[in-house]
Enzyme design. Structure first.
Site, PDB file in Angstrom:
ATOM      1  N   HIS A 239      -8.824 -12.595 -22.393  1.00 18.46           N
ATOM      2  CA  HIS A 239      -7.577 -12.706 -21.642  1.00 18.46           C
ATOM      3  C   HIS A 239      -7.755 -12.666 -20.129  1.00 18.46           C
ATOM      4  O   HIS A 239      -6.781 -12.803 -19.387  1.00 18.46           O
ATOM      5  CB  HIS A 239      -6.594 -11.624 -22.098  1.00 18.46           C
ATOM      6  CG  HIS A 239      -5.946 -11.934 -23.400  1.00 18.46           C
ATOM      7  ND1 HIS A 239      -6.604 -11.814 -24.601  1.00 18.46           N
ATOM      8  CD2 HIS A 239      -4.700 -12.371 -23.713  1.00 18.46           C
ATOM      9  CE1 HIS A 239      -5.799 -12.165 -25.586  1.00 18.46           C
ATOM     10  NE2 HIS A 239      -4.647 -12.508 -25.077  1.00 18.46           N
ATOM     11  N   SER A 261      -0.516 -14.757 -24.746  1.00 17.75           N
ATOM     12  CA  SER A 261      -1.455 -13.674 -25.037  1.00 17.75           C
ATOM     13  C   SER A 261      -1.356 -13.272 -26.497  1.00 17.75           C
ATOM     14  O   SER A 261      -0.312 -13.429 -27.129  1.00 17.75           O
ATOM     15  CB  SER A 261      -1.169 -12.461 -24.155  1.00 17.75           C
ATOM     16  OG  SER A 261      -0.008 -11.782 -24.597  1.00 17.75           O
ATOM     17  N   ASP A 262      -2.447 -12.747 -27.044  1.00 20.14           N
ATOM     18  CA  ASP A 262      -2.351 -12.089 -28.332  1.00 20.14           C
ATOM     19  C   ASP A 262      -1.673 -10.738 -28.105  1.00 20.14           C
ATOM     20  O   ASP A 262      -1.611 -10.229 -26.989  1.00 20.14           O
ATOM     21  CB  ASP A 262      -3.726 -11.909 -28.965  1.00 20.14           C
ATOM     22  CG  ASP A 262      -3.656 -11.832 -30.482  1.00 20.14           C
ATOM     23  OD1 ASP A 262      -2.564 -11.524 -30.998  1.00 20.14           O
ATOM     24  OD2 ASP A 262      -4.672 -12.067 -31.143  1.00 20.14           O
ATOM     25  N   ASN A 263      -1.158 -10.181 -29.161  1.00 17.55           N
ATOM     26  CA  ASN A 263      -0.287  -9.009 -29.099  1.00 17.55           C
ATOM     27  C   ASN A 263      -0.839  -7.887 -28.212  1.00 17.55           C
ATOM     28  O   ASN A 263      -1.856  -7.278 -28.533  1.00 17.55           O
ATOM     29  CB  ASN A 263      -0.076  -8.498 -30.527  1.00 17.55           C
ATOM     30  CG  ASN A 263       0.814  -7.297 -30.596  1.00 17.55           C
ATOM     31  OD1 ASN A 263       1.588  -7.039 -29.682  1.00 17.55           O
ATOM     32  ND2 ASN A 263       0.713  -6.558 -31.682  1.00 17.55           N
ATOM     33  N   ASP A 265      -2.427  -7.866 -25.495  1.00 17.65           N
ATOM     34  CA  ASP A 265      -3.809  -7.942 -25.034  1.00 17.65           C
ATOM     35  C   ASP A 265      -3.991  -7.968 -23.526  1.00 17.65           C
ATOM     36  O   ASP A 265      -5.075  -7.625 -23.036  1.00 17.65           O
ATOM     37  CB  ASP A 265      -4.507  -9.148 -25.656  1.00 17.65           C
ATOM     38  CG  ASP A 265      -5.112  -8.823 -27.000  1.00 17.65           C
ATOM     39  OD1 ASP A 265      -5.062  -7.642 -27.378  1.00 17.65           O
ATOM     40  OD2 ASP A 265      -5.636  -9.721 -27.662  1.00 17.65           O
TER      41      ASP A 265
END
Length: 724
Positions: A239, A261-263, A265
């Site tokens: 990220h 973004s992933d959860n 992150d």
């Protein structure tokens, strides 16, 4: 999911990409019109409104009429990540879908999922998972993967994206939504088989194994969104990794959509990776790397909330950051315009009564389930069962049946499953299949996650009272899936002991595996005459199993993941490079090095004969192409499907290569005695390698072209191609 208050919008992570990134392409008149609208709207937005626009669950902007882009998961049917499920269709899990080796089925499934998403007001889905499974089944999320081969994952991924998003004039129309390719990149390459573990690899491995599926998603399917992985990549978290997100994804591959973004992150740059000292610094790192939109789920204040004014103050003190914010917001607004959200009213959905599923979708879920089933073993042709020759059938095992849960979803559907209106278990399916003609003796035997043997006596009694036994074991969402990583790969609990006890009754036993990962099932492979791998088969799993057991459907699925003999063997995959050959080295001492069941393997109720492969041209130039063909004949007495597979090896080259690489496949149906010709192209895409400078080239020399029914050498026939 509960939304954070507007003031506390989790802005942190999401702001957009490097200023060197390519602008969203606007080649068509429609794209140019959208770009003009975005520019005009951006000029009217305040900094607070721009920051709010960079959060996935941001409330609608009433002042300027900017709509919300609602999201859900769509791995194998829609899951809303919300407080209701919508009676959506649940198809077989991704690993099962891939086992069909039929991308058009996955494309159709995704298109149906998009229709159900639109019915629920969802326009952005966090699927597909394009992670190439690295051969380490300790990692619980392998069930979300299409397999261990980059070419196969690419074909399935492209099909899924095209189905979900649409193509051409249909792209992002009222029946399609935006797909998200994840997790960029190299996510399964963790050292301990644990979700989120760091990945450390050469650029060659990155480009040969993990990047091709994302390249295909961008260049062929025009995926609208990409999600980075949780992990750090060679020491730099994804990220904040400008090399991955900007240099490779945007500049090299040409991605022009938005990055979500992933959860949590972006916040994890502080709380997990310990790189950013504050939430503000984490937000700026994500912003500069190219994260356009922040996805934050949960109530953890430390991870999930951030006071918008903190970022606002930082930007006001450093105006150079505005260019990143404007780029991020422009990409997000562009997606909303492409989806037509500005031209439609949001749906008013009653979570108590909504029903997004359709009968034709549920019927199709059964078709995929049937085509995904793999027969691993069938000694003495125990299968298919003949309903006229058995009077009683024992159905035993922890995965044989599951009652409807009070909330969430069934454990036997796999991760990221919605709650369907019903689930047909193996017990349900067999009862429907045999009716009153065969007595069903059911006993659970044991629980999937228990070490109690209290149920063994009833299971043994049921087996002894029956003519044959269907024994259903494997895993569930309690022992597999995201967060379901394991340190061994045997059947969990006392399942293997149950298998031994039932086998000792002397009754004919068929093991039906319902699971999400390859398992080390050595006892089953050695002792049980018939074995079916069914993975998580979706809402019609039991119907599909019953249809295969009684011969209404001839199994034609093939493995996309190699099965290990033990956890000590992992990673196990057909993607192997040369080692000590014939020297006594390059082996395990006291155990077999080969997989228990190999990539591409699967049996049928009929038999097939494949001819020697024929080249259209025996030699070609390095910039030329030719074809290879084989004739496939059904030599048995039943209609059936065969998956013809093409593997290529560059015999002598300037760099090391894998022993073979899948470069083509086709599933065909043949009636008894019928013959079909299957052709594969051989050109740059099939023959290239990465040279020492990591450039794709076709080098002169000989190539071994293998065509057959699995990756096993005994199942392949070969021909040599000269490239000059």
């Amino acid at each position: 999911m509960k939304k954070a208050p507007l003031l506390i919008l989790l802005v942190l992570a999401l702001f957009s990409c490097n200023s060197n990134s390519k602008a969203i392409s606007s080649t068509s008149p429609e794209d140019q019109e959208i770009a003009q609208k975005v520019e005009a709207l951006l000029a009217q937005m305040t900094l607070d409104e721009k920051i709010a626009e960079m959060t996935q669950d941001a409330p609608a902007n009433e002042r300027l009429g900017i709509p919300v882009m609602k999201y859900g998961e769509a791995l194998h049917g829609l899951w809303l990540v919300l407080d209701y499920y919508g009676n959506t269709t649940v198809y077989p899990q991704a690993v099962a879908c891939a086992s069909t080796w039929e991308p058009e089925l996955i494309k159709k499934m995704a298109s149906q999922t998009a229709i159900e998403a639109r019915a629920l007001g969802i326009t952005h889905c966090y699927s597909p998972n394009l992670d190439v499974y690295a051969g380490d089944a300790r990692y619980g999320r392998v069930e979300e993967s299409y397999g261990e081969d980059p070419y196969l994952v690419s074909r399935m991924g492209v099909a899924f994206i095209q189905g979900l998003q649409g193509m051409g004039d249909e792209q992002f129309d009222e029946n399609h939504v935006i797909a998200t390719a994840k997790h960029f990149v190299g996510y399964p390459e963790n050292r301990r088989g644990i979700n989120g573990g760091f990945s450390d690899m050469s650029e060659r491995r990155l480009r040969e194994v993990y990047l091709p599926s994302f390249e295909a998603a961008v260049k062929e399917a025009e995926v609208g969104c990409v999600m980075p992985g949780h992990q750090d990549f060679n020491g730099v978290p994804c990220h904040m990794n400008t090399w991955l997100l900007n240099d490779i994804l945007r500049e090299e591959l040409g991605f022009d959509g938005f990055i979500v973004s992933d959860n949590n992150d972006v916040g994890r740059l502080e709380t997990m990776h310990f790189i950013a000292e504050t939430r503000t610094k984490a937000a700026i790192l994500g912003l500069k790397a190219g994260v356009d939109m922040d996805l934050v789920i949960g109530k953890n204040e430390k991870l999930a909330t951030y006071h918008a004014n903190v970022l606002k103050d930082t930007v006001m003190q450093d105006p150079s950051l505005m260019k990143y914010i404007d780029k991020a917001v422009s990409r997000n607004l562009t997606a909303k315009y492409k989806l037509g959200l500005f031209d439609s009213e949001p749906k008013d959905i009653d979570p108590e009564t909504v029903n997004a599923g359709r009968d034709e979708h549920r019927k199709f879920a059964l078709e995929i389930a049937e085509k995904s089933i793999i027969m691993l073993k069938n000694d003495n042709n125990l299968l298919p069962l003949d309903v006229s020759k058995i009077k009683s059938l024992a159905v035993i095992g922890p995965n044989a049946h599951e009652e409807r849960p009070k909330k969430k979803t069934y454990e036997l559907l796999g991760g990221y499953s919605g709650l369907p209106p019903y689930y047909v278990s193996v017990l349900d399916g067999l009862k429907k299949k045999v009716g009153d003609n065969v007595k069903i003796n059911y006993a659970k035997g044991c629980d999937i996650d228990s070490f109690s043997k209290d149920g063994f006596p009833a299971a043994i009694a049921a087996a002894k009272q029956s003519d044959a036994v269907v024994l259903v074991v494997g895993s569930s969402h309690k022992t597999c899936g995201e967060g379901g990583d394991r340190s061994d790969l045997d059947l969990y609990g006392v399942q293997n002991e149950l298998v031994e006890a039932i086998h000792k009754t002397g009754k004919p036993v068929i093991v039906v595996l319902i699971n999400g990962r390859p398992l080390s099932i050595n006892y089953i492979a050695e002792n049980i005459p018939s074995v079916l791998e069914t993975w998580y088969g979706g809402m019609h799993a039991g119907d599909a199993v019953a249809n295969v057991l009684f011969g209404d459907v001839n199994p034609g699925g093939k493995l996309t993941m190699s099965f290990p003999r033990s956890v000590g063997q992992v990673p196990v995959t057909y993607l192997e490079r040369p080692d000590f050959i014939g020297s006594g080295k390059g082996k395990y001492r006291f155990s077999d090095k080969s997989p228990l069941f190999s990539f591409g393997y699967g049996l049928s109720y009929t038999t097939f004969e494949i001819s020697e492969p024929k080249l259209q041209d025996n030699s070609i130039a390095t910039d030329g192409s030719t074809t290879v063909s084989v004739e496939v004949t059904n030599t048995g007495e039943r209609e059936g499907d065969e998956v013809v597979q093409l593997y290529v090896r560059d015999d002598f080259a300037s760099v090391g290569r894998y022993l073979k690489l899948l470069k083509g496949f086709e599933r065909i149906s043949l009636k008894p005695g019928e013959t079909k010709t299957v052709r594969f192209n051989l050109g740059f895409d099939e023959l290239n390698l990465l040279n020492k400078d990591l450039v794709k080239v076709v080098e002169p020399g000989t190539f071994t072209i293998s065509v057959g029914t699995s990756s096993l050498e005994k199942d392949l026939k070969k021909v040599s191609l000269l490239v000059e």
